[in-house]
Design an enzyme around this catalytic site. Sequence first.
Site, PDB file in Angstrom:
ATOM      1  CB  ILE A  16      -0.971   0.042   1.207  1.00 40.25           C
ATOM      2  CG1 ILE A  16      -0.216  -0.074   2.528  1.00 40.25           C
ATOM      3  CG2 ILE A  16      -2.019  -1.049   1.069  1.00 40.25           C
ATOM      4  CD1 ILE A  16      -1.099   0.073   3.753  1.00 40.25           C
ATOM      5  CB  VAL A  18       6.746   1.943  -2.498  1.00 42.66           C
ATOM      6  CG1 VAL A  18       8.214   1.634  -2.751  1.00 42.66           C
ATOM      7  CG2 VAL A  18       5.911   0.697  -2.680  1.00 42.66           C
ATOM      8  N   GLY A  19       8.477   3.754  -0.326  1.00 41.93           N
ATOM      9  CA  GLY A  19       9.396   4.872  -0.282  1.00 41.93           C
ATOM     10  C   GLY A  19      10.762   4.394  -0.722  1.00 41.93           C
ATOM     11  N   GLY A  20      11.739   5.266  -0.643  1.00 38.82           N
ATOM     12  CA  GLY A  20      13.071   4.895  -1.069  1.00 38.82           C
ATOM     13  C   GLY A  20      13.735   3.889  -0.160  1.00 38.82           C
ATOM     14  CB  ALA A  22      10.499   1.260   4.412  1.00 35.68           C
ATOM     15  CB  THR A  23       7.645  -1.947   0.884  1.00 32.83           C
ATOM     16  OG1 THR A  23       8.116  -3.062   1.646  1.00 32.83           O
ATOM     17  CG2 THR A  23       8.537  -1.766  -0.318  1.00 32.83           C
ATOM     18  CB  VAL A  24       3.764   0.721   3.994  1.00 28.64           C
ATOM     19  CG1 VAL A  24       2.703   0.564   5.076  1.00 28.64           C
ATOM     20  CG2 VAL A  24       4.865   1.646   4.470  1.00 28.64           C
ATOM     21  CE  LYS A  39       6.877   3.250   7.478  1.00 27.44           C
ATOM     22  NZ  LYS A  39       7.194   4.639   7.910  1.00 27.44           N
ATOM     23  CG  ASP A 133       8.960  15.137   5.354  1.00 24.83           C
ATOM     24  OD1 ASP A 133       8.802  16.128   4.608  1.00 24.83           O
ATOM     25  OD2 ASP A 133       9.063  13.972   4.918  1.00 24.83           O
TER      26      ASP A 133
END
Length: 500
Positions: A16, A18-20, A22-24, A39, A133
């Site tokens: 659901i 995605v970042g640089g 980690a994935t969630v 996460k 952030d």
Amino acid sequence: MTAPSFAGRYRIEQIIGVGGFATVHLAHDDELRSPVAVKILADNWARQSDVRERFLQEARLLRRADSHWLVQVFDIGELDDGRPYFVMTYADRGTLHERLSGGALAVEEALRVIGEIAQGVAVLHGIGVVHRDLKPSNVLFRSRAHGGERVMVADLGIARSTDHLTGLTLPAGSPGYMAPEQLHFDGAPDARADVHGLGALTYHMLTGQVPGRPEERVPPSALRPGVPPEVDEAVMRALDPDRDHRWPDAGAYLAALPSSGATPPPTPVPLAPASEDDGHGQGAEPETGGSPNRRRMVLGGGAAVAALAVAAAVAVSVSGQEGPGTAGGPAPATPTATRGEAVGDPTGRWLRLDSDIPKEYRSLIVQAGTYCAQPGLSPPLIAAMLKAESGFDPALTDHRADEYGIARWTPGVLWHWQPGGLQSPKPSPPLGPELSILSMGRFMCGLGPKIKDIPGDPALNLAGLFRSGVDPMHRDNGVPERWREYLGKVAKYMDDYRPR
């Protein structure tokens, strides 16, 4: 690395976010019969001790804060392959970014939402933490059992304890929302940086626009008649470039807003100092002069070297980048910790569902293709380029060209365009799909404006830019001839991938 079937006792259902780093995943707790968000640190970062520690520090901080105005952490663990994960609140009603895609909110609704956001930030300030952030994709919504919803602040990947704000800090935050001092290496942002973020969020909710440059900025009421004068005053003071003129913290800003229906929470006991943390920023971007190929571009000047020299540790942001990035314009749809839809495939809005695009990459492609408002950039373009580059092969290896992964990145070039830029460790093969695909969006948004006057189809010009670099595009006043066959493939695949 494929998604696991389980993380501890939690059954993984779908990706659901995605970042640089980690994935969630949306997961299900079969014992308690409830959905959760899990996460997981990306495989290529799991062996980096500093990145791993920063990832775990986020979980510890959220657990200690333990507020309903923040995403809550319930469990932590490690997969069989060594990757750490933590289990969080699942936000079944999505993000503020998704709501703002339809335009400004009603004034009363905007004040209600910012009131709850400010309460969450006030909790952080009360325990001596600066978020750094605040942006729409880090504001989540969860339904309540008896009706209504609760607002939650998410992603403390670059948050810092105020005990660590007196020394050197690296640039960190998201353009359009972060305070001016966050652009500097020694800016030492404190609670007033978050006040700026709160002001930017309020401005965006009221007007449908991210605040412009300070010298061009007008009060919200100039763009949205009906905004009360006291709201104008509170917001514009929060956005003051000089932090000494802003509200001192989230509680003070909250108290200045009328009709928010919220009051600052009591101040908890401060946290103990956080573990080593240097912050995390967007990083410097590469120069483009004299580059015959975008994979051979190198960083010019000594700023990047200096940045690397002072970086003693790497902080990690796992929500992905949002906002205008280096290109300007509105923010993209970037999933965060608990975003997602349990039913159906939401990527069908952008990508044809019966195409050959692998399901596990669709969300990544949508994020990269909506990273900014760059003309020509779209999920079908990203998908078409991936097809042309590698046939969606995440294991592609071309040692002779020093290109790897699904997007055929050279590690030294990817270093500049990955989330975090040069402030993050230099990537090395294998280059995972998450990092490779998301960095394509950053590349397009960073360099796309440099070819805005080049004639031709904007989308195909971006594809040519990815292959050739900026200078060859200007020299030939278009995509160099050697890449025309490649563009033909991209054009065909784009047509295949657009929703019918």
